[in-house]
Design a protein around this motif. Structure first.
Motif, PDB file in Angstrom:
ATOM      1  N   SER A  30       0.877  -1.155   0.000  1.00 48.65           N
ATOM      2  CA  SER A  30       0.000   0.000   0.000  1.00 48.65           C
ATOM      3  C   SER A  30       0.919   1.210   0.000  1.00 48.65           C
ATOM      4  N   ARG A  31       0.916   1.914  -1.118  1.00 44.97           N
ATOM      5  CA  ARG A  31       1.940   2.921  -1.362  1.00 44.97           C
ATOM      6  C   ARG A  31       1.828   4.136  -0.453  1.00 44.97           C
ATOM      7  N   ASP A  32       0.624   4.696  -0.390  1.00 51.09           N
ATOM      8  CA  ASP A  32       0.482   6.022   0.211  1.00 51.09           C
ATOM      9  C   ASP A  32      -0.005   5.975   1.649  1.00 51.09           C
ATOM     10  N   GLU A  33       0.907   5.612   2.533  1.00 55.08           N
ATOM     11  CA  GLU A  33       0.594   5.564   3.954  1.00 55.08           C
ATOM     12  C   GLU A  33       1.324   6.702   4.669  1.00 55.08           C
ATOM     13  N   ILE A  53       4.205  14.369  15.193  1.00 56.50           N
ATOM     14  CA  ILE A  53       5.120  14.268  14.043  1.00 56.50           C
ATOM     15  C   ILE A  53       4.463  13.415  12.960  1.00 56.50           C
ATOM     16  N   ALA A  54       4.392  13.964  11.752  1.00 56.49           N
ATOM     17  CA  ALA A  54       3.782  13.219  10.644  1.00 56.49           C
ATOM     18  C   ALA A  54       4.857  12.862   9.621  1.00 56.49           C
ATOM     19  N   ASP A  55       5.007  11.572   9.344  1.00 58.68           N
ATOM     20  CA  ASP A  55       5.925  11.119   8.298  1.00 58.68           C
ATOM     21  C   ASP A  55       5.047  10.662   7.133  1.00 58.68           C
ATOM     22  N   GLN A  56       5.064  11.452   6.050  1.00 54.70           N
ATOM     23  CA  GLN A  56       4.138  11.180   4.950  1.00 54.70           C
ATOM     24  C   GLN A  56       4.767  10.350   3.839  1.00 54.70           C
ATOM     25  N   ASP A  57       5.979   9.864   4.071  1.00 55.40           N
ATOM     26  CA  ASP A  57       6.698   9.157   2.999  1.00 55.40           C
ATOM     27  C   ASP A  57       6.907   7.686   3.314  1.00 55.40           C
ATOM     28  N   VAL A  58       5.863   7.040   3.770  1.00 57.37           N
ATOM     29  CA  VAL A  58       6.008   5.616   4.081  1.00 57.37           C
ATOM     30  C   VAL A  58       5.028   4.773   3.271  1.00 57.37           C
ATOM     31  N   SER A  59       5.372   3.495   3.118  1.00 58.33           N
ATOM     32  CA  SER A  59       4.497   2.522   2.451  1.00 58.33           C
ATOM     33  C   SER A  59       4.394   1.304   3.345  1.00 58.33           C
ATOM     34  N   LYS A  60       3.332   0.551   3.146  1.00 60.79           N
ATOM     35  CA  LYS A  60       3.149  -0.671   3.944  1.00 60.79           C
ATOM     36  C   LYS A  60       3.337  -1.886   3.034  1.00 60.79           C
ATOM     37  N   ILE A  61       4.152  -2.821   3.500  1.00 62.70           N
ATOM     38  CA  ILE A  61       4.393  -4.046   2.742  1.00 62.70           C
ATOM     39  C   ILE A  61       3.942  -5.211   3.616  1.00 62.70           C
ATOM     40  N   SER A  62       3.219  -6.156   3.029  1.00 64.06           N
ATOM     41  CA  SER A  62       2.701  -7.269   3.820  1.00 64.06           C
ATOM     42  C   SER A  62       2.932  -8.585   3.113  1.00 64.06           C
ATOM     43  N   VAL A  63       3.170  -9.633   3.906  1.00 64.94           N
ATOM     44  CA  VAL A  63       3.138 -10.986   3.333  1.00 64.94           C
ATOM     45  C   VAL A  63       1.927 -11.693   3.930  1.00 64.94           C
ATOM     46  N   VAL A  64       1.251 -12.472   3.080  1.00 65.49           N
ATOM     47  CA  VAL A  64      -0.022 -13.101   3.463  1.00 65.49           C
ATOM     48  C   VAL A  64       0.032 -14.585   3.123  1.00 65.49           C
ATOM     49  N   ASN A  73      19.096  -3.568   3.452  1.00 63.23           N
ATOM     50  CA  ASN A  73      19.308  -2.367   4.266  1.00 63.23           C
ATOM     51  C   ASN A  73      18.048  -1.507   4.416  1.00 63.23           C
ATOM     52  N   ILE A  74      16.897  -2.159   4.428  1.00 60.77           N
ATOM     53  CA  ILE A  74      15.639  -1.426   4.561  1.00 60.77           C
ATOM     54  C   ILE A  74      15.227  -1.426   6.033  1.00 60.77           C
ATOM     55  N   ASN A  75      15.027  -0.231   6.559  1.00 59.06           N
ATOM     56  CA  ASN A  75      14.676  -0.112   7.972  1.00 59.06           C
ATOM     57  C   ASN A  75      13.170  -0.304   8.167  1.00 59.06           C
ATOM     58  N   ILE A  76      12.808  -1.065   9.192  1.00 58.37           N
ATOM     59  CA  ILE A  76      11.385  -1.294   9.492  1.00 58.37           C
ATOM     60  C   ILE A  76      10.956  -0.290  10.550  1.00 58.37           C
ATOM     61  N   LYS A  77       9.856   0.434  10.272  1.00 59.72           N
ATOM     62  CA  LYS A  77       9.424   1.483  11.209  1.00 59.72           C
ATOM     63  C   LYS A  77       8.332   1.003  12.149  1.00 59.72           C
ATOM     64  N   VAL A  78       7.418   0.214  11.638  1.00 62.64           N
ATOM     65  CA  VAL A  78       6.315  -0.316  12.463  1.00 62.64           C
ATOM     66  C   VAL A  78       6.017  -1.722  11.969  1.00 62.64           C
ATOM     67  N   VAL A  86       4.693  -4.492   7.530  1.00 64.91           N
ATOM     68  CA  VAL A  86       5.687  -3.540   8.037  1.00 64.91           C
ATOM     69  C   VAL A  86       5.515  -2.209   7.311  1.00 64.91           C
ATOM     70  N   LEU A  87       5.895  -1.162   8.013  1.00 67.32           N
ATOM     71  CA  LEU A  87       5.914   0.173   7.419  1.00 67.32           C
ATOM     72  C   LEU A  87       7.371   0.512   7.129  1.00 67.32           C
ATOM     73  N   ILE A  88       7.648   0.967   5.912  1.00 71.38           N
ATOM     74  CA  ILE A  88       9.022   1.313   5.529  1.00 71.38           C
ATOM     75  C   ILE A  88       9.015   2.630   4.740  1.00 71.38           C
TER      76      ILE A  88
END
Ligand code: ADP
Ligand code: ASP
Ligand code: MG
Length: 409
Positions: free
Chosen positions: A259-262, A337-348, A370-375, A385-387
């Protein structure tokens, strides 16, 4: 006569040539002996155009007028499809949502279907009409206003008609060959699935795989509607969404969704006491903010930071809502604090129920890039995860590789 529902999305009806192509697919089913209910979307790009017209007039608009404007895109495609079928010698007519009528609740912009009257259409079918072309996405509220079912809502119109008319099947025609292990536009290694369970598709859709609107999968599952996703532009046999027990082979992970626009919102330093989460998220829910992931971090000083995610287009609403609550002293926080540049990636995958180690494998694959996981959030059959958005494609591709989704089972 047996009934079939066929839904054509925006790209499948984007010009008169494509409408003719869709009509020829409908004709084949009519000739097989089906009475067909066709659901059409607006021509590709038309709904976006109408939405931007609304926004150009006002951003905090009357949702009833939004629906009156945005629902109109489907009217033209329904009429054009009926005319095209008539030119081919098929007895067809178009119906807008209010003519059926398809009754919804009054949650304008994302209304839920309450009832579909079958009587008028059935009378016409008995009189010899072979195809009813329905404008998707739209309905009528009990107080006589036009409503829409949320973006992608024609899928839901289609499944609801299939349930109401007890159709043999609901075919969703789109611009890809079916449901893939990931969005084929993000990774060309994505593999088409021949079958997928309602439950997995429900997760994939709600986590961003827009090939089917989430609500349509929910309805198909509830009413046991056999749902197929097919390509309008080929004769591929598509993907069947069905009960889990009808699927022989089960991988641990069936697909990757994005989900791109999170956006990630953090309230710094809120009181650590019973009722604070209820108060914050109750206030956001009352204003219609779609909160998804939530993380709470307790610090030593008895205060806590509360982080949540929401769609990026709701950041303004969430910010205004939280600021107002602070002013009214409903709850307090030091900073937002709003971080408007994140996307959500999921495995199902249903297989996760009985397999350990999926999360570890997912985190390792992201770490390798080297991708940091935020949530992080998990449920029985998914991990999300949110990245940072700039890594979205890379994350989908590396998870697709790590879980060997491109490899034949
Ligand atoms: P339509 O206008 O026909 O309703 P959509 O654009 O709503 O079509 O949905 C089809 C799109 O969904 C595809 O073009 C594809 O990019 C996207 N998509 C996302 N995830 C998947 C997936 N797992 N499988 C297939 N398509 C997907
Ligand atoms: N036309 C609407 C949209 O673009 C509904 C749909 O296509 O399903 O969201
Ligand atoms: Mg769609």
């Amino acid at each position: 006569m047996p009934k079939l529902v066929m839904k054509f999305g925006g790209t499948s009806v984007s010009d008169v040539e494509r409408i003719k192509n869709a009509a020829s697919k409908i004709l084949i089913e009519v000739e097989k002996g089906f009475d067909v209910i066709v659901i059409v979307s607006a021509m590709a790009g038309e709904t976006n155009r109408l939405v931007s017209l609304v926004n150009s007039v006002s951003t905090l608009y009357d949702a009833r007028e939004y629906d009156a404007i945005v629902s109109s895109g489907e009217n033209a495609s329904a009429g054009l499809m009926a005319l095209t079928l008539q030119n081919m010698g098929v007895s067809a007519r178009s119906w807008q949502g209010w003519q059926v009528p398809l009754i919804t609740n009054s949650a304008h912009g994302s209304a839920r279907i309450m009832e579909i009257t079958t009587q008028k259409l059935n009378e016409k079918f008995l009189e010899g009409m072979r195809v009813a072309v329905i404008a998707g996405f739209q309905g009528l509220t009990n107080d006589g206003r036009l409503s829409t079912l949320g973006r992608g809502g024609s899928d839901t119109t289609a499944v609801a008609f299939a349930a109401a008319f007890e159709a043999d099947q609901c075919d969703i025609y789109t611009d890809v060959d079916g449901i893939f292990t990931a969005d084929p536009r993000i990774t060309n290694k994505a593999k088409k699935l021949s079958k997928i369970s309602y439950e997995e598709m429900l997760e994939l859709a709600s986590l961003g795989a827009k090939v089917l609107q989430t609500r349509s999968v929910e309805l198909a599952m509830r009413y046991n509607v056999p749902l197929k996703v097919l390509n309008s532009f080929s004769d591929n046999d598509g993907t069947l969404v069905c009960q889990e027990e009808n699927i022989m082979e089960n991988k641990v992970v069936s697909g990757v969704a994005h989900s791109r626009d999170e956006a990630k919102m953090t309230l710094i330093s809120v009181a650590d006491r019973p009722g604070i989460a209820a108060s914050i998220f109750g206030t956001l829910a009352d204003k219609g903010v779609n909160v998804d992931m939530i993380v709470q971090n307790i610090s030593d000083d008895g205060r806590t930071d509360m982080t949540f995610s929401c769609p990026v287009d709701q950041v303004e609403l969430a910010t205004v809502t939280l600021n107002e609550a602070k002013i009214k002293k409903t709850f307090n926080y030091r900073e937002l604090i709003a971080d408007q540049d994140v996307s959500k990636i999921s495995v199902v995958g249903i297989g996760m129920r009985s397999h350990a180690g999926v999360a570890a494998k997912m985190f390792q694959a992201l770490s390798n890039e080297n991708i940091n996981i935020k949530v992080i959030t998990t449920s029985e059959i998914k991990i999300s995860v949110l990245i940072d958005r700039k890594y979205m494609e890379l994350a989908v591709q590396s998870l697709h590789d790590a879980f060997e989704l491109g490899v034949e089972a």
